[in-house]
Design an enzyme around this catalytic site. Structure first.
Site, PDB file in Angstrom:
ATOM      1  N   ARG A 282     -57.867  -6.984  23.913  1.00  0.00           N
ATOM      2  CA  ARG A 282     -58.170  -5.535  24.035  1.00  0.00           C
ATOM      3  C   ARG A 282     -59.692  -5.383  23.980  1.00  0.00           C
ATOM      4  NH1 ARG A 282     -55.711  -2.270  26.430  1.00  0.00           N
ATOM      5  NH2 ARG A 282     -53.790  -2.630  25.262  1.00  0.00           N
TER       6      ARG A 282
ATOM      7  N   GLN B 180     -47.745  -6.217  33.436  1.00  0.00           N
ATOM      8  CA  GLN B 180     -48.811  -5.244  33.739  1.00  0.00           C
ATOM      9  C   GLN B 180     -50.134  -5.990  33.876  1.00  0.00           C
ATOM     10  OE1 GLN B 180     -49.328  -1.475  33.267  1.00  0.00           O
ATOM     11  NE2 GLN B 180     -50.988  -1.373  31.805  1.00  0.00           N
TER      12      GLN B 180
ATOM     13  N   ARG C  62     -55.047 -12.657  32.973  1.00  0.00           N
ATOM     14  CA  ARG C  62     -55.593 -12.349  31.645  1.00  0.00           C
ATOM     15  C   ARG C  62     -54.748 -12.897  30.500  1.00  0.00           C
ATOM     16  NH1 ARG C  62     -54.380  -6.041  30.023  1.00  0.00           N
ATOM     17  NH2 ARG C  62     -52.125  -6.115  30.321  1.00  0.00           N
TER      18      ARG C  62
ATOM     19  N   HIS D  83     -61.796  -5.774  34.217  1.00  0.00           N
ATOM     20  CA  HIS D  83     -61.422  -4.626  33.373  1.00  0.00           C
ATOM     21  C   HIS D  83     -62.467  -4.480  32.254  1.00  0.00           C
ATOM     22  CE1 HIS D  83     -58.901  -1.937  31.032  1.00  0.00           C
ATOM     23  NE2 HIS D  83     -57.925  -2.029  31.898  1.00  0.00           N
TER      24      HIS D  83
ATOM     25  N   ASP E 261     -58.103   8.749  33.118  1.00  0.00           N
ATOM     26  CA  ASP E 261     -57.578   7.532  33.760  1.00  0.00           C
ATOM     27  C   ASP E 261     -57.583   7.810  35.265  1.00  0.00           C
ATOM     28  OD1 ASP E 261     -54.663   5.382  33.139  1.00  0.00           O
ATOM     29  OD2 ASP E 261     -56.499   5.123  34.342  1.00  0.00           O
TER      30      ASP E 261
ATOM     31  N   GLU F 281     -58.633  -3.621  46.346  1.00  0.00           N
ATOM     32  CA  GLU F 281     -57.290  -3.906  46.861  1.00  0.00           C
ATOM     33  C   GLU F 281     -57.474  -4.922  47.977  1.00  0.00           C
ATOM     34  OE1 GLU F 281     -55.180  -0.482  45.034  1.00  0.00           O
ATOM     35  OE2 GLU F 281     -54.361  -1.600  46.724  1.00  0.00           O
TER      36      GLU F 281
HETATM   37  O1  TA6 Z   1     -57.453   0.492  33.749  1.00  0.00           O
HETATM   38  C1  TA6 Z   1     -56.766   1.557  33.250  1.00  0.00           C
HETATM   39  C2  TA6 Z   1     -55.373   1.112  32.879  1.00  0.00           C
HETATM   40  O2  TA6 Z   1     -54.612   0.810  34.005  1.00  0.00           O
HETATM   41  C3  TA6 Z   1     -54.759   2.220  32.051  1.00  0.00           C
HETATM   42  O3  TA6 Z   1     -53.804   2.927  32.796  1.00  0.00           O
HETATM   43  C4  TA6 Z   1     -54.202   1.470  30.848  1.00  0.00           C
HETATM   44  O4  TA6 Z   1     -52.911   1.011  31.147  1.00  0.00           O
HETATM   45  C5  TA6 Z   1     -55.232   0.365  30.723  1.00  0.00           C
HETATM   46  O5  TA6 Z   1     -55.407  -0.077  32.058  1.00  0.00           O
HETATM   47  C6  TA6 Z   1     -54.925  -0.720  29.744  1.00  0.00           C
HETATM   48  O6  TA6 Z   1     -53.801  -1.440  30.149  1.00  0.00           O
HETATM   49  P1  TA6 Z   1     -53.246  -2.567  29.109  1.00  0.00           P
HETATM   50  O7  TA6 Z   1     -52.119  -3.235  29.828  1.00  0.00           O
HETATM   51  O8  TA6 Z   1     -54.406  -3.507  28.850  1.00  0.00           O
HETATM   52  O9  TA6 Z   1     -52.858  -1.839  27.871  1.00  0.00           O
END
Ligand code: TA6
Length: 271
Positions: free
Chosen positions: A61, A84, A89, A163, A212, A270
Site C-alpha cells: 500500500r 485487481q 505487483r 501506481h 477517483d 491502454e
Molecule cells: O488507481 C485507483 C484505483 O483503481 C482505485 O479505484 C482503488 O481501487 C486503488 O486503485 C487501489 O486499489 P488496490 O487494489 O491497491 O486497493
C-alpha cells in the site's frame, strides 16, 4: 555509487544523497529520497502506509506498485482469472543487472517471466523488464513488455501503469494541466454514471474530496504542487492518468491505508 542487493530488496544510492529502495516483491519502489536542492537533506517523495505489508503477503500500500496486465477490476475476457490490478505487483521479480553506475546515476533492471501460478491466471508468453534509474533529483521507471511467443502465437492485450503514491498533503495539492481533458468519475454511484465521460473544467485539480478520476489522452506531463513542495511527473507512452485519493470516506475502508491526508496520482496506458 553502490547498488546494494539485500534479501528482499535492492537499494540504490547516489553520491549526492538521493536513494531508492525496490522490493523484489512486485518490483515495488518503496522509497525514493532526493534532495530538494543540491546539498540539502534528501526528502522522502513517496508515501507508504504505516500499515503496508512489506513481507510479500499482499501488494504494498504505497510506493510505486507496477500494475500489469490489467488496471482495476479485470474486464477483458482474457483477464478473468486475474486479481485487481493484475499479477505484476504481487509476484517476486528477479534482480537482473546493474544497468548503469556512474556520476549521472545508478540504474538497475528487474524482470518477471511466467511462473506456473502466473500462467494459471494469464496464459500468454511474455517477459517483463523493469528498469529503475536514480539520478540526483529524478527517478525514472521504465517498463518493457515483450511477447516472447512465435510469430504464429496470438497477441495478448494488456494495460500497464505505475501506481505512484506521492507523499503530499492531500488537502493542499493542485495538479495541472488537466483542463479540457475528458475523464471518467469512478466515484459516481451508478455504473451508467461511471461510464459517462465528463470534461475537466477546473484550472487545477485538487483531491480535497474522495477522488477517483481516469483522464484519457492526457498531456503526459503533470505538475503537482502544494505550499511546501512540488513534483513533476512525466509519462512517455502512457496516455492516461488516474487521480485517486480515497480521503477518509473510502480510505477508512482500506485495511492497510493509513489515516491522514495522502493521495495517489499515477499514470497508465491502454495497450
Ligand atoms: O488507481 C485507483 C484505483 O483503481 C482505485 O479505484 C482503488 O481501487 C486503488 O486503485 C487501489 O486499489 P488496490 O487494489 O491497491 O486497493
Amino acid at each position: 555509487m553502490p547498488v546494494i542487493q539485500k534479501d528482499d530488496r535492492v537499494v540504490l544510492q547516489h553520491p549526492k544523497g538521493a536513494s531508492a529502495e525496490i522490493l523484489y516483491y512486485g518490483a515495488t519502489v518503496i522509497s525514493w529520497k532526493s534532495p530538494s536542492a543540491t546539498g540539502s537533506q534528501p526528502t522522502e517523495r513517496l508515501f507508504v502506509s504505516g500499515k503496508a505489508a512489506l513481507d510479500g503477503s499482499k501488494p504494498v500500500r504505497g510506493g510505486i506498485p507496477v500494475v500489469f496486465p490489467a488496471f482495476g477490476t479485470p474486464t477483458h475476457p482474457d483477464h478473468a482469472k486475474l486479481p485487481q490490478h493484475g499479477f505484476a505487483r504481487n509476484n517476486v521479480w528477479t534482480f537482473t543487472s546493474t544497468v548503469m553506475d556512474n556520476e549521472a546515476g545508478v540504474s538497475v533492471k528487474l524482470s518477471l517471466v511466467p511462473t506456473e501460478a502466473i500462467r494459471a491466471q494469464f496464459d500468454h508468453p511474455f517477459h517483463l523488464e523493469y528498469v529503475v534509474t536514480l539520478a540526483e533529483h529524478q527517478l525514472t521507471t521504465d517498463l518493457h513488455v515483450q511477447h516472447t511467443g512465435l510469430s504464429t502465437t496470438p497477441p495478448f492485450e494488456f494495460q500497464a501503469l505505475f501506481h505512484n503514491y506521492i507523499r503530499a498533503p492531500a488537502n493542499e495539492v493542485h495538479i495541472t494541466p488537466l483542463t479540457g481533458v475528458s475523464y471518467y468519475d469512478k466515484t459516481e454511484p451508478t455504473e451508467q454514471a461511471r461510464a459517462t465521460p465528463k470534461v475537466e473544467n477546473r484550472e487545477s485539480v485538487d483531491v480535497q474530496k474522495y477522488t477517483d478520476f481516469v483522464y484519457e489522452n492526457a498531456p503526459g506531463k503533470y505538475n503537482i504542487t502544494w505550499p511546501s513542495g512540488a513534483i513533476e511527473i512525466r509519462a512517455k507512452n502512457l496516455k492516461d492518468v488516474v487521480i485517486w485519493n480515497p480521503q477518509q470516506e473510502t480510505g477508512s475502508k482500506i485495511a492497510d491505508m493509513e489515516e491522514g491526508g495522502w493521495y495517489v496520482e499515477h499514470v497508465m496506458t491502454e495497450n
